[in-house]
Write a protein that holds these residues in place. Structure first.
Motif, PDB file in Angstrom:
ATOM      1  N   ASN A  10     -17.335  -4.288   1.187  1.00 58.26           N
ATOM      2  CA  ASN A  10     -17.956  -2.982   1.404  1.00 58.26           C
ATOM      3  C   ASN A  10     -16.898  -1.901   1.205  1.00 58.26           C
ATOM      4  O   ASN A  10     -15.701  -2.193   1.099  1.00 58.26           O
ATOM      5  CB  ASN A  10     -18.600  -2.914   2.797  1.00 58.26           C
ATOM      6  N   LYS A  61     -19.808   4.255  11.112  1.00 53.52           N
ATOM      7  CA  LYS A  61     -21.009   5.022  10.778  1.00 53.52           C
ATOM      8  C   LYS A  61     -22.060   4.144  10.106  1.00 53.52           C
ATOM      9  O   LYS A  61     -23.256   4.246  10.405  1.00 53.52           O
ATOM     10  CB  LYS A  61     -20.638   6.192   9.860  1.00 53.52           C
ATOM     11  N   TRP A  62     -21.630   3.298   9.177  1.00 55.47           N
ATOM     12  CA  TRP A  62     -22.564   2.446   8.431  1.00 55.47           C
ATOM     13  C   TRP A  62     -22.802   1.098   9.115  1.00 55.47           C
ATOM     14  O   TRP A  62     -23.548   0.285   8.607  1.00 55.47           O
ATOM     15  CB  TRP A  62     -22.045   2.223   7.016  1.00 55.47           C
TER      16      TRP A  62
END
Length: 196
Positions: A10, A61-62
């Motif tokens: 990611n 955040k993700w």
């Protein structure tokens, strides 16, 4: 590409890996020391330092925090800082004894956290450690710049003629005090927890 690989690769983890890739770039640039190579070493180090904040922010955040990221993030931080500090010793920009204290503190704190983790205990990072990192990163960017610069696009104003080294070494010693202070704080927390 399988889903598990996509989860590992990611954006936060890629940013962390880019910080590790930046290590040899900084080392090579400082091996050929000049005003230009030191400037670019400082820019690479600054970009790597910014990814340190960004990758953690995006991961939270993700909600893509991974075991790989938890391992690589502190490793990347230590590698880039150690590389810069060690390369600055022969350039006579930082004293070797101070670099030893910083590296010894990081190794000892990592050991303390590993022992605590093996016992199922988490020792949270203190605000002192965060301030230490901020001052350390700022000091290293300035010490990498080192040379005197005319600001405002090369326009020469004598009152803006600043020695980066003098500014950087003051901030470096502030970071050194915070390094020792935060190390003592970790020791105190460790012995307080295990005394129970």
């Amino acid at each position: 590409m399988t889903k598990s690989y996509q989860q590992l690769l990611n954006l936060p983890n890629i940013l962390t890996l880019s910080r590790i890739v930046a290590v040899p770039v900084v080392v090579v640039l400082l091996m050929f020391e000049s005003k230009q190579t030191c400037f670019w070493a400082a820019m690479v180090f600054l970009a790597a330092s910014l990814t340190d904040w960004l990758d953690g922010y995006l991961a939270r955040k993700w909600e893509v925090v991974t075991v790989l990221g938890k391992f690589l993030d502190p490793l990347a931080d230590k590698l880039i800082v150690m590389a810069a500090l060690i390369m600055l010793i022969p350039l006579d920009r930082v004293p070797a004894w101070a670099v030893f204290i910083i590296l010894a503190r990081d190794i000892i704190v990592s050991g303390i956290r590993s022992i605590a983790s093996s016992e199922g205990i988490v020792i949270d990072a203190s605000p002192l450690g965060k301030y230490k990192t901020i001052f350390q990163m700022i000091a290293l960017v300035i010490l990498l710049l080192h040379y005197q610069y005319y600001w405002f696009f090369g326009v020469q104003f004598d009152f803006l003629y600043a020695s980066m080294h003098h500014v950087g070494i003051i901030i470096f010693y502030i970071s050194l005090v915070l390094t020792i202070w935060s190390g003592v704080d970790y020791f105190a927390k460790f012995f307080k927890i295990f005394a129970r």
